[in-house]
Design an enzyme around this catalytic site. Structure first.
Site, PDB file in Angstrom:
ATOM      1  CG  ASP A  29      62.131  28.250 -22.467  1.00 35.32           C
ATOM      2  OD1 ASP A  29      63.286  28.573 -22.110  1.00 35.32           O
ATOM      3  OD2 ASP A  29      61.528  27.267 -21.996  1.00 35.32           O
ATOM      4  CD  GLU A  79      71.742  25.425 -49.859  1.00 37.33           C
ATOM      5  OE1 GLU A  79      70.637  25.987 -49.830  1.00 37.33           O
ATOM      6  OE2 GLU A  79      71.937  24.261 -49.469  1.00 37.33           O
ATOM      7  CB  CYS A 111      72.705  20.487 -47.398  1.00 39.61           C
ATOM      8  SG  CYS A 111      71.886  21.971 -46.786  1.00 39.61           S
ATOM      9  CB  THR A 152      68.051  26.736 -38.446  1.00 35.26           C
ATOM     10  OG1 THR A 152      67.204  27.325 -39.437  1.00 35.26           O
ATOM     11  CG2 THR A 152      67.208  26.069 -37.386  1.00 35.26           C
ATOM     12  CB  SER A 201      62.556  20.134 -44.743  1.00 34.20           C
ATOM     13  OG  SER A 201      63.890  19.990 -45.181  1.00 34.20           O
ATOM     14  CG  HIS A 233      72.691  17.834 -43.741  1.00 39.38           C
ATOM     15  ND1 HIS A 233      73.471  18.974 -43.809  1.00 39.38           N
ATOM     16  CD2 HIS A 233      71.397  18.239 -43.921  1.00 39.38           C
ATOM     17  CE1 HIS A 233      72.686  20.017 -44.016  1.00 39.38           C
ATOM     18  NE2 HIS A 233      71.426  19.598 -44.091  1.00 39.38           N
ATOM     19  CE  LYS A 242      63.569  16.642 -34.137  1.00 45.24           C
ATOM     20  NZ  LYS A 242      62.853  17.672 -34.932  1.00 45.24           N
ATOM     21  CG  ASN A 275      72.169  24.819 -41.827  1.00 44.60           C
ATOM     22  OD1 ASN A 275      73.005  24.042 -42.264  1.00 44.60           O
ATOM     23  ND2 ASN A 275      70.923  24.845 -42.278  1.00 44.60           N
ATOM     24  CB  SER A 308      66.256  20.503 -49.358  1.00 45.47           C
ATOM     25  OG  SER A 308      66.227  20.338 -47.960  1.00 45.47           O
TER      26      SER A 308
END
Length: 389
Positions: A29, A79, A111, A152, A201, A233, A242, A275, A308
């Site tokens: 979807d 990275e 990151c 992503t 993560s 970030h 979130k 990203n 991370s």
């Protein structure tokens, strides 16, 4: 002495895919991509563009001759490095035409790399007030076709000039950082693709935010009412929502609404690129500065960086008078709006391509490269050859 961001710009590859079409191809979807993770387009780097060339192009977009003469520190956060020994900073120093008596090196911590560069640059300028520093965050996020991380992915670079008496954002010297040895995302030297525990993560990102925000508040006696906006970030733009909901769980309605309104402005560019790893926080900051109505003088912006593995940091800065005169909204919007949309067949074919790893030589097709653009021209005798057309 005030130290901070005097110039900021970004670069994106000139091609992208539409996230709704990717969703349809994968039998998903489309709302899962456009609403669930909050992405509209994904920048896709051609074979002749890598972290070095994108970082150089981001720098070339903002530097002038005075910058080239005064920059004596080049810090390259990535990275997506292209050599185990030689830093991308050395190539960018050359491609951007920066004076020879400069230090140049690369920083790696997922990151968080560009934020590490920002903090190092502040210390350097505090000791050398007349100097300038170039900080770059450049990356290609690549997880592979038909993987959980595919939506992503992304590619791009952000470049910043730091100086005393900056014209865009003065950085406060009161950050809070946290380091923990965890395994939420990593990429072994033998792998082209990252390994990620997505749920862990996301949980770690939010846990680190709560920790550093709490320490920051205690150190500074500031609270959300003291911030006009907060940038995060962005591995995908829904992650910032979130995070913001976590921060504003006990905030006043007025503070929550103000911060959420600016969140919408701060994700506009990231929604178009995907990203960009270590550059994503600063792409979000640039989006806020260019896309939001002019922020009141002395407005404070919070900044949350997460890499991370893991390192997190909360810090802040104050917008400067007339900062809108020193960003390039029209130019940056044109960069995004003139990109070419790839078909799904072109995208899948491109993502399966890779540069030789056996020492073979390769010459790049330069017909589509425009004037003034840095690119990887060839690999000859195990040496990467970069040029500016």
């Amino acid at each position: 002495m005030n130290i901070g961001i005097d110039k900021i710009g970004f670069y994106a590859p000139d091609q992208y895919i539409d996230m709704e079409k990717l969703a349809e191809l994968r039998g998903v979807d489309p709302a899962k991509y456009t609403i669930g993770i909050g992405q509209e387009k994904m920048a896709v780097a051609p074979l002749h563009e890598d972290a070095v060339s994108m970082g150089a192009n981001a720098a070339l977009a903002i530097l002038d001759d005075e910058d080239r003469a005064k920059i004596d520190l080049v810090l390259f956060g990535t990275e997506s490095g292209v050599d185990h020994s030689k830093s991308g900073a050395v190539w960018v120093h050359h491609l951007a035409g920066i004076q020879k008596n400069a230090r140049s090196f690369e920083l790696k911590q997922a990151c968080y790399g560009a934020t590490a560069g920002l903090q190092m640059a502040m210390g350097h300028i505090a000791l050398n007030p007349d100097s300038k520093a170039l900080v770059i965050g450049a990356d290609i996020a690549k997880y592979g076709l038909n993987t959980a991380g595919e939506p992503t992915q992304g590619a791009g670079a952000v470049a910043m000039v730091l100086s005393s008496n900056p014209r865009i954002l003065t950085l406060d010297n009161d950050s809070a950082a946290l380091t923990k040895n965890i395994s939420d995302f990593w990429r072994p030297l033998y792998s082209d693709y990252a390994i990620v525990d997505g749920k862990y993560s996301n949980e770690s990102y939010l846990s680190f935010l709560k920790d550093v925000w709490g320490v920051y508040k205690e150190r500074t006696q500031r609270d959300l009412k003291d911030f006009e906006a907060v940038c995060f970030h962005l591995p995908y733009t829904k992650m910032a929502k979130k995070a913001l909901l976590t921060l504003t769980a006990e905030a006043s309605k007025e503070d929550a609404e103000r911060l959420m309104s600016h969140y919408q402005n701060s994700i506009i560019y990231n929604k178009q690129l995907g990203n960009v790893y270590t550059g994503s926080l600063y792409l979000s900051l640039l989006s806020l500065l260019e896309q939001a109505p002019e922020l009141k003088q002395e407005s404070r912006i919070g900044l949350y960086s997460y890499g991370s593995g893991a390192v997190g940091e909360f810090f802040s800065g104050v917008v400067q008078p007339d900062y809108k005169n020193y960003v390039n909204k029209g130019k940056n919007e044109a960069l995004l709006n003139t990109r070419r949309e790839l078909t799904m067949d072109e995208y899948e074919e491109l993502l399966e391509k890779a540069l030789p790893k056996d020492g073979s030589n390769i010459e790049m097709n330069t017909e589509q490269i425009v004037e003034g653009k840095a690119y990887l021209a060839a690999i000859q005798d195990n040496l990467r050859k970069y040029a500016v057309k």
